[in-house]
Motif scaffolding. Structure first.
Motif, PDB file in Angstrom:
ATOM      1  N   MET A 239     -18.275 -24.571 -21.865  1.00 28.30           N
ATOM      2  CA  MET A 239     -19.083 -24.293 -23.035  1.00 28.30           C
ATOM      3  C   MET A 239     -19.090 -22.787 -23.288  1.00 28.30           C
ATOM      4  N   ILE A 240     -18.917 -22.424 -24.536  1.00 30.15           N
ATOM      5  CA  ILE A 240     -18.960 -21.027 -24.934  1.00 30.15           C
ATOM      6  C   ILE A 240     -20.406 -20.660 -25.238  1.00 30.15           C
ATOM      7  N   THR A 241     -20.853 -19.528 -24.700  1.00 30.86           N
ATOM      8  CA  THR A 241     -22.200 -19.032 -24.953  1.00 30.86           C
ATOM      9  C   THR A 241     -22.123 -17.677 -25.631  1.00 30.86           C
ATOM     10  N   LYS A 242     -23.268 -17.152 -26.029  1.00 29.58           N
ATOM     11  CA  LYS A 242     -23.288 -15.842 -26.672  1.00 29.58           C
ATOM     12  C   LYS A 242     -22.812 -14.745 -25.722  1.00 29.58           C
ATOM     13  N   ASP A 243     -22.872 -14.986 -24.419  1.00 31.08           N
ATOM     14  CA  ASP A 243     -22.455 -13.991 -23.432  1.00 31.08           C
ATOM     15  C   ASP A 243     -20.996 -14.138 -23.001  1.00 31.08           C
ATOM     16  N   THR A 244     -20.300 -15.127 -23.536  1.00 28.26           N
ATOM     17  CA  THR A 244     -18.885 -15.329 -23.204  1.00 28.26           C
ATOM     18  C   THR A 244     -18.056 -14.218 -23.840  1.00 28.26           C
ATOM     19  N   PRO A 245     -17.196 -13.563 -23.060  1.00 24.53           N
ATOM     20  CA  PRO A 245     -16.297 -12.571 -23.667  1.00 24.53           C
ATOM     21  C   PRO A 245     -15.373 -13.247 -24.686  1.00 24.53           C
ATOM     22  N   ILE A 246     -15.090 -12.546 -25.767  1.00 24.49           N
ATOM     23  CA  ILE A 246     -14.226 -13.090 -26.817  1.00 24.49           C
ATOM     24  C   ILE A 246     -12.878 -13.495 -26.243  1.00 24.49           C
ATOM     25  N   LEU A 247     -12.297 -12.652 -25.400  1.00 23.23           N
ATOM     26  CA  LEU A 247     -10.989 -12.958 -24.823  1.00 23.23           C
ATOM     27  C   LEU A 247     -11.036 -14.256 -24.021  1.00 23.23           C
ATOM     28  N   GLU A 248     -12.098 -14.470 -23.269  1.00 21.80           N
ATOM     29  CA  GLU A 248     -12.240 -15.702 -22.479  1.00 21.80           C
ATOM     30  C   GLU A 248     -12.304 -16.922 -23.395  1.00 21.80           C
ATOM     31  N   ALA A 249     -13.043 -16.795 -24.488  1.00 21.18           N
ATOM     32  CA  ALA A 249     -13.138 -17.903 -25.450  1.00 21.18           C
ATOM     33  C   ALA A 249     -11.768 -18.212 -26.043  1.00 21.18           C
TER      34      ALA A 249
ATOM     35  N   HIS B 285     -10.282 -21.922 -25.268  1.00 25.57           N
ATOM     36  CA  HIS B 285     -10.457 -22.812 -26.416  1.00 25.57           C
ATOM     37  C   HIS B 285      -9.417 -22.466 -27.485  1.00 25.57           C
ATOM     38  N   PRO B 286      -8.332 -23.198 -27.547  1.00 28.01           N
ATOM     39  CA  PRO B 286      -7.262 -22.892 -28.506  1.00 28.01           C
ATOM     40  C   PRO B 286      -7.727 -22.809 -29.957  1.00 28.01           C
TER      41      PRO B 286
ATOM     42  N   ALA C 266     -24.555 -20.221 -35.549  1.00 27.82           N
ATOM     43  CA  ALA C 266     -23.612 -21.001 -36.358  1.00 27.82           C
ATOM     44  C   ALA C 266     -22.205 -20.895 -35.771  1.00 27.82           C
ATOM     45  N   LEU C 267     -21.828 -19.702 -35.359  1.00 28.57           N
ATOM     46  CA  LEU C 267     -20.514 -19.493 -34.747  1.00 28.57           C
ATOM     47  C   LEU C 267     -20.381 -20.310 -33.462  1.00 28.57           C
ATOM     48  N   LEU C 268     -21.393 -20.278 -32.629  1.00 31.89           N
ATOM     49  CA  LEU C 268     -21.352 -21.039 -31.376  1.00 31.89           C
ATOM     50  C   LEU C 268     -21.277 -22.540 -31.615  1.00 31.89           C
ATOM     51  N   ARG C 269     -21.996 -23.029 -32.635  1.00 32.10           N
ATOM     52  CA  ARG C 269     -21.916 -24.459 -32.953  1.00 32.10           C
ATOM     53  C   ARG C 269     -20.469 -24.844 -33.259  1.00 32.10           C
ATOM     54  N   GLU C 270     -19.801 -24.042 -34.057  1.00 30.95           N
ATOM     55  CA  GLU C 270     -18.418 -24.362 -34.414  1.00 30.95           C
ATOM     56  C   GLU C 270     -17.493 -24.241 -33.216  1.00 30.95           C
ATOM     57  N   LEU C 271     -17.671 -23.206 -32.420  1.00 27.75           N
ATOM     58  CA  LEU C 271     -16.802 -23.012 -31.257  1.00 27.75           C
ATOM     59  C   LEU C 271     -16.955 -24.124 -30.231  1.00 27.75           C
ATOM     60  N   ASN C 272     -18.139 -24.705 -30.152  1.00 25.32           N
ATOM     61  CA  ASN C 272     -18.398 -25.737 -29.143  1.00 25.32           C
ATOM     62  C   ASN C 272     -18.275 -27.160 -29.664  1.00 25.32           C
ATOM     63  N   GLN C 273     -17.871 -27.329 -30.916  1.00 17.74           N
ATOM     64  CA  GLN C 273     -17.641 -28.678 -31.438  1.00 17.74           C
ATOM     65  C   GLN C 273     -16.433 -29.285 -30.739  1.00 17.74           C
ATOM     66  N   PRO C 274     -16.492 -30.588 -30.492  1.00 21.88           N
ATOM     67  CA  PRO C 274     -15.321 -31.237 -29.902  1.00 21.88           C
ATOM     68  C   PRO C 274     -14.106 -31.071 -30.815  1.00 21.88           C
ATOM     69  N   LYS C 275     -12.965 -30.862 -30.207  1.00 24.65           N
ATOM     70  CA  LYS C 275     -11.735 -30.689 -30.959  1.00 24.65           C
ATOM     71  C   LYS C 275     -11.362 -31.996 -31.644  1.00 24.65           C
ATOM     72  N   GLU C 276     -11.000 -31.892 -32.918  1.00 19.88           N
ATOM     73  CA  GLU C 276     -10.586 -33.081 -33.662  1.00 19.88           C
ATOM     74  C   GLU C 276      -9.190 -33.506 -33.227  1.00 19.88           C
ATOM     75  N   LYS C 277      -8.979 -34.806 -33.183  1.00 20.97           N
ATOM     76  CA  LYS C 277      -7.651 -35.317 -32.845  1.00 20.97           C
ATOM     77  C   LYS C 277      -6.725 -35.150 -34.043  1.00 20.97           C
ATOM     78  N   GLU C 278      -5.520 -34.740 -33.749  1.00 12.13           N
ATOM     79  CA  GLU C 278      -4.552 -34.532 -34.837  1.00 12.13           C
ATOM     80  C   GLU C 278      -3.617 -35.722 -34.943  1.00 12.13           C
TER      81      GLU C 278
END
Length: 65
Positions: free
Chosen positions: A1-11, A15-16, A53-65
């Protein structure tokens, strides 16, 4: 899970879909050297983005393609 304290590079590495989401929010500096240490919260603040709002989007389950 990405949090507000997660470094951008780590995210970006764990998380592709993060690169696309950051770009949608206007965070085009994701490739700069500061992103290695900069957190999601500090990047959002610098770009006047609602971090929750950014965290909500980053932590949404990835949609199947």
């Amino acid at each position: 899970m990405i949090t507000k304290d997660t470094p951008i590079l780590e995210a970006l590495q764990s998380h592709p879909q993060a690169r696309k989401i950051f770009a949608l929010y206007g965070m085009s500096c994701i490739g700069c050297m500061g992103s290695a240490r900069e957190t999601i919260a500090s990047g959002a603040k610098m770009h006047n983005i609602d971090v929750n709002a950014l965290l909500r989007e980053l932590n949404q389950p990835k949609e199947k393609e």
